[in-house]
Design an enzyme around this catalytic site. Structure first.
Site, short mmCIF file in Angstrom:
data_model
loop_
_atom_site.label_atom_id
_atom_site.label_comp_id
_atom_site.label_asym_id
_atom_site.label_seq_id
_atom_site.Cartn_x
_atom_site.Cartn_y
_atom_site.Cartn_z
N ASP A 193 0.86 -1.18 0.00
CA ASP A 193 0.00 0.00 0.00
C ASP A 193 0.90 1.23 0.00
OD1 ASP A 193 -2.44 1.57 0.33
OD2 ASP A 193 -1.72 1.95 2.37
N GLU A 197 -1.60 -1.42 -6.15
CA GLU A 197 -2.75 -0.76 -6.75
C GLU A 197 -2.37 -0.15 -8.09
OE1 GLU A 197 -5.64 1.22 -3.65
OE2 GLU A 197 -3.58 1.65 -3.08
N CYS A 230 -12.86 -4.25 6.09
CA CYS A 230 -12.21 -4.98 7.18
C CYS A 230 -11.54 -6.22 6.59
CB CYS A 230 -13.23 -5.38 8.24
SG CYS A 230 -12.56 -6.45 9.53
N CYS A 236 -13.56 -2.34 13.49
CA CYS A 236 -14.67 -2.84 12.68
C CYS A 236 -15.91 -2.98 13.55
CB CYS A 236 -14.30 -4.18 12.05
SG CYS A 236 -15.65 -4.92 11.10
N CYS A 292 -17.14 -7.12 13.47
CA CYS A 292 -16.41 -8.20 14.15
C CYS A 292 -15.56 -7.70 15.31
CB CYS A 292 -15.53 -8.96 13.15
SG CYS A 292 -14.15 -7.99 12.49
N ASP A 305 -3.29 1.60 7.24
CA ASP A 305 -2.43 1.24 6.11
C ASP A 305 -2.15 -0.27 6.06
OD1 ASP A 305 -2.30 3.91 5.38
OD2 ASP A 305 -0.55 4.29 6.64
#
Length: 382
Positions: free
Chosen positions: A183, A282, A335, A354, A357, A364
């Site tokens: 990322d 990406e 998530c 989250c 959960c 990141d």
């Protein structure tokens, strides 16, 4: 696997050799601009452009009319015509914009020569080049493979460099069985799916104050040089020694920033390719992101496009794989444990929990894991 690899070295030409290098660059630029003008005029008159063969014949006649074109290396002029022909081919295929005239103020000035009949040779302390003879160079590594061509370049700081292009064989690296998601970011240069974060040194920001100060001095000396030129009409900027000294000082500072940045990118791209078989990233639209004026400077500083380019060709060389995922994939909204999509988050939110959960995430690291999972499921290719 046979590849074309460039070996870059710094040259230390004598004064006579430096003059001939500059002449070769100037003549190559003249030939390019001359035939670009001829190409445009012919197209306006006949509706058709020129061809490389017709330009090559015209170049022979041009050398008779302009004897100074015989001084530089003949391959430099021929390659200048090939570059023009290639530029038009790309333009007609809508891969690039219309060819433009070359300026002597362009910071990157270079010419290309070709290897034939051993006109280029590499020794321990010098390199033999057409017309130039043996030129001293800084040897940092061994040139491997069959020589194809050479690019001789002059940078704004006044240094001379050569890039020897050779056809060499690269062996695949041993498989590690590891995969990683990457990322890319601004606060941290990149975050890996393993949880490791690599901070960008931000060379430009660390030296920004010094660069501003030197550029301000250059601006003041430029204004002073203009006033002197008005008083002495035969004076040019080349005659203003203080301005030229400051210009080189600024160029060296920019070159230092660029070299440190490039070294950082090469170190990390090589390390990642050596230690992983698959790398998932990406498919970023860097040009689109640069239109955000608030973030454009920071995005330019981190050089995402150059880093991805290095990863791609090194992975191809060494038998590894780079996988790209869709640029619109919501990697920071999902998530990585249960897959719940929690919606967009402001940039200042670096951690979140989250609601489904209860897993607590580093923004990141969670995005890098999502990128890895998506890349292994739905790759879009390079």
């Amino acid at each position: 696997m046979l590849i074309q690899k460039a070996f870059k070295f710094r040259l230390f030409p004598t004064d006579e050799q430096a003059v001939l290098i500059n002449k070769s660059i100037g003549c190559s630029r003249f030939v390019y601009n001359h035939f670009l003008d001829c190409w445009e005029k012919t197209y306006q008159q006949t509706g058709k452009g020129l061809t490389y063969n017709s330009c090559s014949k015209a170049l022979t006649q041009l050398k008779v009319a302009l004897p100074w074109l015989k001084e530089p290396d003949k391959f430099a002029l021929q390659n200048s015509l090939k570059n023009l022909s290639h530029a038009y081919d790309r333009f007609f295929k809508k891969q690039a914009r219309h060819p433009r005239f070359k300026s002597k103020r362009n910071p990157n000035q270079a010419y290309k020569t070709c290897f034939t009949n051993k006109n280029i040779e590499v020794a321990d302390q010098s390199i033999k080049l057409p017309k130039l003879g043996w030129v001293r160079y800084a040897r940092s590594r061994q040139v491997e493979g069959r020589l194809l061509s050479a690019f001789i370049r002059v940078v704004p700081s006044g240094k001379y460099f050569i890039s020897l292009v050779a056809e060499t064989e690269v062996k695949e690296l041993p498989k590690t069985g590891k995969v990683v998601g990457i990322d890319l970011g601004l606060l941290d240069f990149m975050t890996l799916s393993t949880g490791e974060k690599i901070t960008h040194p931000k060379f430009g920001c660390s030296m920004e104050q010094k660069l501003r100060r030197e550029q301000r001095k250059l601006s003041h000396r430029y204004e002073g040089a203009k006033k002197r030129m008005l008083k002495q009409k035969n004076l040019t900027l080349m005659d203003c020694a203080n301005y030229q000294k400051q210009k080189i000082k600024v160029a060296k500072l920019k070159e230092k920033i660029s070299n440190r940045k490039t070294d950082f990118l090469h170190q990390w791209s090589t390390k990642l390719v050596k230690n992983h078989d698959q790398l998932v990233i990406e498919d970023l639209n860097v040009n689109g992101l640069l239109k955000n004026h608030r973030l454009a400077k920071a995005i330019s500083e981190v050089s995402w496009a150059e880093f991805v380019r290095q990863l791609t060709y090194k992975a191809k060389w060494f038998g590894k794989e780079v996988i790209k995922i869709d640029r619109f994939f919501p990697s920071s909204q999902m998530c990585s444990v249960c897959g719940h999509r929690d919606g967009k988050k402001a940039l200042y939110i670096r951690e979140w929990t989250c609601p489904q959960c209860g897993a607590h995430h580093d923004r990141d690291v969670n995005a890098a894991i999502n990128i890895l999972n998506e890349g292994l499921k739905n790759p879009i290719g390079i």
